[in-house]
Design a protein around this motif. Sequence first.
Motif, PDB file in Angstrom:
ATOM      1  N   ALA A  24      38.722 -26.887 -45.239  1.00  0.00           N
ATOM      2  CA  ALA A  24      39.881 -27.442 -45.935  1.00  0.00           C
ATOM      3  C   ALA A  24      40.788 -26.276 -46.315  1.00  0.00           C
ATOM      4  O   ALA A  24      40.388 -25.111 -46.218  1.00  0.00           O
ATOM      5  CB  ALA A  24      39.414 -28.193 -47.179  1.00  0.00           C
ATOM      6  N   PRO A  25      42.017 -26.541 -46.739  1.00  0.00           N
ATOM      7  CA  PRO A  25      42.881 -25.430 -47.150  1.00  0.00           C
ATOM      8  C   PRO A  25      42.212 -24.556 -48.208  1.00  0.00           C
ATOM      9  O   PRO A  25      41.709 -25.045 -49.216  1.00  0.00           O
ATOM     10  CB  PRO A  25      44.113 -26.136 -47.714  1.00  0.00           C
ATOM     11  CG  PRO A  25      44.158 -27.450 -46.993  1.00  0.00           C
ATOM     12  CD  PRO A  25      42.724 -27.840 -46.815  1.00  0.00           C
ATOM     13  N   VAL A  26      42.177 -23.263 -47.957  1.00  0.00           N
ATOM     14  CA  VAL A  26      41.590 -22.316 -48.901  1.00  0.00           C
ATOM     15  C   VAL A  26      42.653 -21.793 -49.862  1.00  0.00           C
ATOM     16  O   VAL A  26      42.394 -21.581 -51.044  1.00  0.00           O
ATOM     17  CB  VAL A  26      40.917 -21.155 -48.145  1.00  0.00           C
ATOM     18  CG1 VAL A  26      40.341 -20.132 -49.107  1.00  0.00           C
ATOM     19  CG2 VAL A  26      39.830 -21.692 -47.222  1.00  0.00           C
ATOM     20  N   VAL A  27      43.851 -21.551 -49.341  1.00  0.00           N
ATOM     21  CA  VAL A  27      45.024 -21.217 -50.149  1.00  0.00           C
ATOM     22  C   VAL A  27      46.131 -22.159 -49.695  1.00  0.00           C
ATOM     23  O   VAL A  27      46.374 -22.298 -48.499  1.00  0.00           O
ATOM     24  CB  VAL A  27      45.467 -19.747 -49.960  1.00  0.00           C
ATOM     25  CG1 VAL A  27      46.692 -19.440 -50.813  1.00  0.00           C
ATOM     26  CG2 VAL A  27      44.325 -18.786 -50.292  1.00  0.00           C
ATOM     27  N   ASP A  28      46.793 -22.823 -50.630  1.00  0.00           N
ATOM     28  CA  ASP A  28      47.854 -23.750 -50.231  1.00  0.00           C
ATOM     29  C   ASP A  28      49.194 -23.315 -50.821  1.00  0.00           C
ATOM     30  O   ASP A  28      49.321 -22.227 -51.382  1.00  0.00           O
ATOM     31  CB  ASP A  28      47.509 -25.185 -50.634  1.00  0.00           C
ATOM     32  CG  ASP A  28      47.268 -25.348 -52.124  1.00  0.00           C
ATOM     33  OD1 ASP A  28      47.578 -24.413 -52.899  1.00  0.00           O
ATOM     34  OD2 ASP A  28      46.774 -26.418 -52.531  1.00  0.00           O
ATOM     35  N   ALA A  29      50.198 -24.168 -50.645  1.00  0.00           N
ATOM     36  CA  ALA A  29      51.556 -23.938 -51.160  1.00  0.00           C
ATOM     37  C   ALA A  29      52.184 -22.660 -50.605  1.00  0.00           C
ATOM     38  O   ALA A  29      52.922 -21.960 -51.304  1.00  0.00           O
ATOM     39  CB  ALA A  29      51.562 -23.935 -52.687  1.00  0.00           C
ATOM     40  N   LEU A  30      51.928 -22.368 -49.340  1.00  0.00           N
ATOM     41  CA  LEU A  30      52.537 -21.220 -48.670  1.00  0.00           C
ATOM     42  C   LEU A  30      53.759 -21.672 -47.871  1.00  0.00           C
ATOM     43  O   LEU A  30      53.752 -22.735 -47.271  1.00  0.00           O
ATOM     44  CB  LEU A  30      51.525 -20.562 -47.734  1.00  0.00           C
ATOM     45  CG  LEU A  30      50.252 -20.011 -48.390  1.00  0.00           C
ATOM     46  CD1 LEU A  30      49.249 -19.593 -47.322  1.00  0.00           C
ATOM     47  CD2 LEU A  30      50.575 -18.834 -49.311  1.00  0.00           C
ATOM     48  N   ILE A  31      54.788 -20.860 -47.890  1.00  0.00           N
ATOM     49  CA  ILE A  31      55.980 -21.163 -47.089  1.00  0.00           C
ATOM     50  C   ILE A  31      55.844 -20.519 -45.707  1.00  0.00           C
ATOM     51  O   ILE A  31      55.866 -21.195 -44.686  1.00  0.00           O
ATOM     52  CB  ILE A  31      57.268 -20.693 -47.788  1.00  0.00           C
ATOM     53  CG1 ILE A  31      57.410 -21.335 -49.175  1.00  0.00           C
ATOM     54  CG2 ILE A  31      58.487 -21.052 -46.917  1.00  0.00           C
ATOM     55  CD1 ILE A  31      58.628 -20.857 -49.952  1.00  0.00           C
ATOM     56  N   THR A  32      55.687 -19.192 -45.667  1.00  0.00           N
ATOM     57  CA  THR A  32      55.550 -18.477 -44.397  1.00  0.00           C
ATOM     58  C   THR A  32      54.354 -17.541 -44.513  1.00  0.00           C
ATOM     59  O   THR A  32      54.486 -16.377 -44.881  1.00  0.00           O
ATOM     60  CB  THR A  32      56.828 -17.688 -44.052  1.00  0.00           C
ATOM     61  OG1 THR A  32      57.967 -18.544 -44.183  1.00  0.00           O
ATOM     62  CG2 THR A  32      56.774 -17.157 -42.621  1.00  0.00           C
TER      63      THR A  32
END
Length: 314
Positions: free
Chosen positions: A162-170
Amino acid sequence: MSATLNPRVERLEGAGQAPAATGESPVWRAAEQALYWVDIPACKIVRLRVDSGQRSEWRLPEQVACIAFDRHGTVLAGCETGLFALTLSEAVSAASAASGEPLATSVRKLAAPEFGADGMRFNDGRCDRQGRFWSGTMVQNMAAANPAGALYRFDAQGVLSAPVVDALITQNGLGWSPDGTTMYLSDSHPSRRLIWAFDYDIESGEPRNRRVFADLHHHAGRPDGAAVDADGCYWICANDAGLLLRFTPEGKLDRQLPVPPTKPAMCAFGGRDLDTLFVTSIRPATGASEHDGHLFAVRPGVTGLAEPEFAGEL
């Protein structure tokens, strides 16, 4: 006070006269004494045998953004719709030779995340020191500044996390310290320009204790792709600034190295002694210089670390 270095930066003509639109993910493969990299919108993987200057390329059915290898030489690639295993054929058919088309590949889909928005793809990716493959996703329309991107782990058992770090743009800038206990990650969007460090559990593959390692609002450019040297220092391509920046493990900028392209994209150590830093670059749609989109090599006076192979069987 950071030092500005001026070692000779060489454009590798063997990489080809046609510039890449988005040259990314350089990977030195010691077994072949060759550098691989990708051109994302061209859906292409390129190889240069540096000693001989022999160049090969393979076209894929969709955009490819990042690559790693397993011990057999199979490629693990982060693409538009997921992660793929690629077998790069050395044989050229009579038809492809006559038409000038690149070599064919065998392509097998391994896994795909649930993308958080339309128009996404994988971006920066590489293996940790234990051979787990990490890569993040992004919305291709950077002007939207959509933080739908996330960072994923693909383990030796073939399981996508699953996503380990989210809310990334680039998502960008992945790297690990020589002992593997620190993980680096950047967001290169103009509104972010941050590099983070994490404590990394080498047994579980879990990053913890996220903190700002470097804020490029205080320096030049945007933090794109990265490499870690044998001293544990973190080299980041300063996109839009024509620089490579080296940060110490404490997050202090101690070297700046000018490079010809305005938009250096990612760097990787290679060569027989891992003392050469190879730099891919992006060619902007307007106002491009003669250097933008080409491949460069420089000997910065330090050595790098061997790129880990994927630990699983592809």
